[in-house]
Design a protein around this motif. Structure first.
Motif, short mmCIF file in Angstrom:
data_model
loop_
_atom_site.label_atom_id
_atom_site.label_comp_id
_atom_site.label_asym_id
_atom_site.label_seq_id
_atom_site.Cartn_x
_atom_site.Cartn_y
_atom_site.Cartn_z
N PRO A 284 0.87 -0.88 0.00
CA PRO A 284 0.15 -0.35 -0.18
C PRO A 284 0.69 1.56 -0.13
O PRO A 284 0.63 2.28 -0.40
N CYS A 285 2.30 1.12 0.15
CA CYS A 285 2.95 2.08 0.12
C CYS A 285 3.37 2.79 -0.71
O CYS A 285 3.00 4.22 -0.91
N CYS A 288 -0.19 4.95 -1.44
CA CYS A 288 -0.10 6.13 0.01
C CYS A 288 -0.25 7.18 -0.19
O CYS A 288 0.58 7.62 -0.71
N VAL A 290 -0.51 9.38 1.68
CA VAL A 290 0.15 10.08 3.30
C VAL A 290 1.67 9.31 3.39
O VAL A 290 2.58 9.58 4.37
N GLU A 291 1.95 8.90 1.94
CA GLU A 291 3.62 8.33 2.09
C GLU A 291 4.35 9.90 2.63
O GLU A 291 5.39 9.75 3.65
N CYS A 294 4.36 9.55 6.49
CA CYS A 294 5.05 8.75 7.01
C CYS A 294 6.12 8.02 7.67
O CYS A 294 7.08 8.82 6.34
N ILE A 300 1.76 9.86 11.77
CA ILE A 300 1.86 8.45 10.87
C ILE A 300 3.32 7.47 10.40
O ILE A 300 4.15 8.13 10.31
N PRO A 302 4.49 2.98 9.93
CA PRO A 302 4.39 1.94 9.83
C PRO A 302 3.88 1.24 10.54
O PRO A 302 3.24 0.16 10.83
N CYS A 305 0.21 1.34 11.05
CA CYS A 305 -0.41 1.94 9.67
C CYS A 305 -1.21 0.29 9.17
O CYS A 305 -1.15 -1.02 9.38
N TRP A 307 -3.28 -0.40 6.83
CA TRP A 307 -3.33 -0.71 5.82
C TRP A 307 -1.77 -1.58 5.50
O TRP A 307 -1.97 -2.81 4.41
N ILE A 308 -0.99 -1.38 6.25
CA ILE A 308 0.74 -2.14 5.91
C ILE A 308 -0.46 -3.69 6.23
O ILE A 308 -0.25 -5.06 6.18
S1 SF4 Z 1 2.67 2.62 5.75
FE1 SF4 Z 1 1.12 2.95 6.09
S2 SF4 Z 1 1.16 5.08 6.26
FE2 SF4 Z 1 2.75 4.80 5.76
S3 SF4 Z 1 3.05 4.77 3.75
FE3 SF4 Z 1 2.59 2.97 3.89
S4 SF4 Z 1 0.55 2.74 3.68
FE4 SF4 Z 1 1.27 4.56 3.84
#
Ligand code: SF4
Length: 319
Positions: A284-285, A288, A290-291, A294, A300, A302, A305, A307-308
């Motif tokens: 997902p990164c 993402c 909001v990367e 992060c 924010i 990992p 997170c 999503w991760i």
């Molecule tokens: S860890 Fe989560 S918030 Fe950070 S970049 Fe990956 S998906 Fe986005």
């Protein structure tokens, strides 16, 4: 001393004789005065009275002369005694003078001897001092020589030790040279760039590296002989060795030198499995929103997170 005593006795005898003679003369003179000799009776001569007078006068004159002679004779021994006494005094004086002179001479000699003894003592003292000085010098010289000798021995021992060390090092070097592997020689010949930038023609090197690491990882901490691995990939020793060096520089593997069938070679052990791009394809990164915000310690992260977490769970289920 004995001669002097004899001389004195002789003189005394002589003086006594003179004294006796003098006494006799005195006695004779005294008796003549008492009993004067009777005058000779004048012979009756027929000469005139004028001739008798000069004869008496002559006799008186002779008597007077005799008296004078006797007096002189009496006087003579006295003079002689006086002269002898005087002479004796002179002699005594001379002897005293001589003795004083001798005493002076003796004192002078004693003084001279004392002076010489003093000189001798000073000379002995000086010689003793000189000898002590020389002995001290000799001792210092011996000490210095001993020190030098010790230093020389020490130096020689050091030299020998160094030589032994050198020989040992040379032996070690020779031994090491005997242990030298083809990879080591290759490592010396190649530059760092040539090692890290190693590339096989028409080959995806990333894929190849991942594949090699995966196989090595299967052997875990036991590792695999590099010759075995290169056989699997049909690589030459040169290419295989360069690839092993590349993986080592990248930090994926470690190489352990071992003696295998009397030949030095390497065992490859996994250190870190490289991450393949395929494994993060669905992460997902990558998409993402909001990367940019992060980070591991940020709000924010990992670590928190969702999503991760969801993606990892799906991936694990798929495997
Ligand atoms: S860890 Fe989560 S918030 Fe950070 S970049 Fe990956 S998906 Fe986005």
């Amino acid at each position: 001393m004995k001669n002097n005593d004899n001389l004195d006795a002789k003189k005394e005898k002589k003086v006594n004789k003179i004294k006796e003679q003098l006494a006799l003369l005195r006695a004779k003179l005294a008796s003549e005065k008492k009993h004067p000799s009777p005058p000779l009776e004048p012979k009756p001569v027929k000469i005139k009275s004028e001739t008798k007078q000069p004869k008496a006068k002559k006799k008186a004159k002779e008597a007077k002369k005799k008296q004078v002679r006797i007096r002189e004779e009496v006087k003579k021994p006295q003079v002689r005694i006086k002269e002898e006494a005087k002479k004796k005094q002179v002699r005594i004086k001379e002897e005293a003078k001589k003795k004083a002179k001798e005493a002076k001479k003796k004192a002078k000699e004693v003084k001279k001897k004392a002076k010489e003894a003093k000189k001798k003592q000073a000379r002995i003292k000086e010689e003793t001092k000189k000898k002590a000085k020389e002995a001290k010098k000799k001792q210092a010289r011996i000490k210095e020589e001993t020190k030098k000798k010790q230093a020389r021995i020490k130096e020689e021992a050091k030299k020998k030790r160094e030589e032994a060390k050198k020989k040992e090092e040379e032996a070690k070097k020779k031994e090491e040279e005997a242990k030298r592997t083809y990879e080591e020689e290759l490592e010396e010949q190649l530059t760092e760039e040539e090692i890290t930038g190693f590339q096989l023609e028409k080959t995806d090197m990333d894929k190849m590296c991942n594949r090699v690491c995966e196989i090595i990882a299967d052997y875990e901490s036991d590792g695999i002989l590099q010759s075995q691995l290169w056989k699997k990939f049909k690589l030459s020793s040169r290419d295989g060795s360069r690839l092993a060096l590349k993986l080592e520089r990248m930090g994926n593997i470690t190489r352990e030198k071992i003696l295998e069938k009397e030949r030095w070679t390497y065992k490859l052990i996994i250190k870190k499995t490289p991450v393949s791009t395929k494994s993060i394809e669905g992460s997902p990164c990558l998409t993402c929103p909001v990367e940019a915000k992060c980070s591991l310690d940020g709000e924010i992260s990992p670590k928190t997170c969702q999503w991760i977490e969801d993606w990892v769970m799906i991936e694990l289920k798929n495997k």
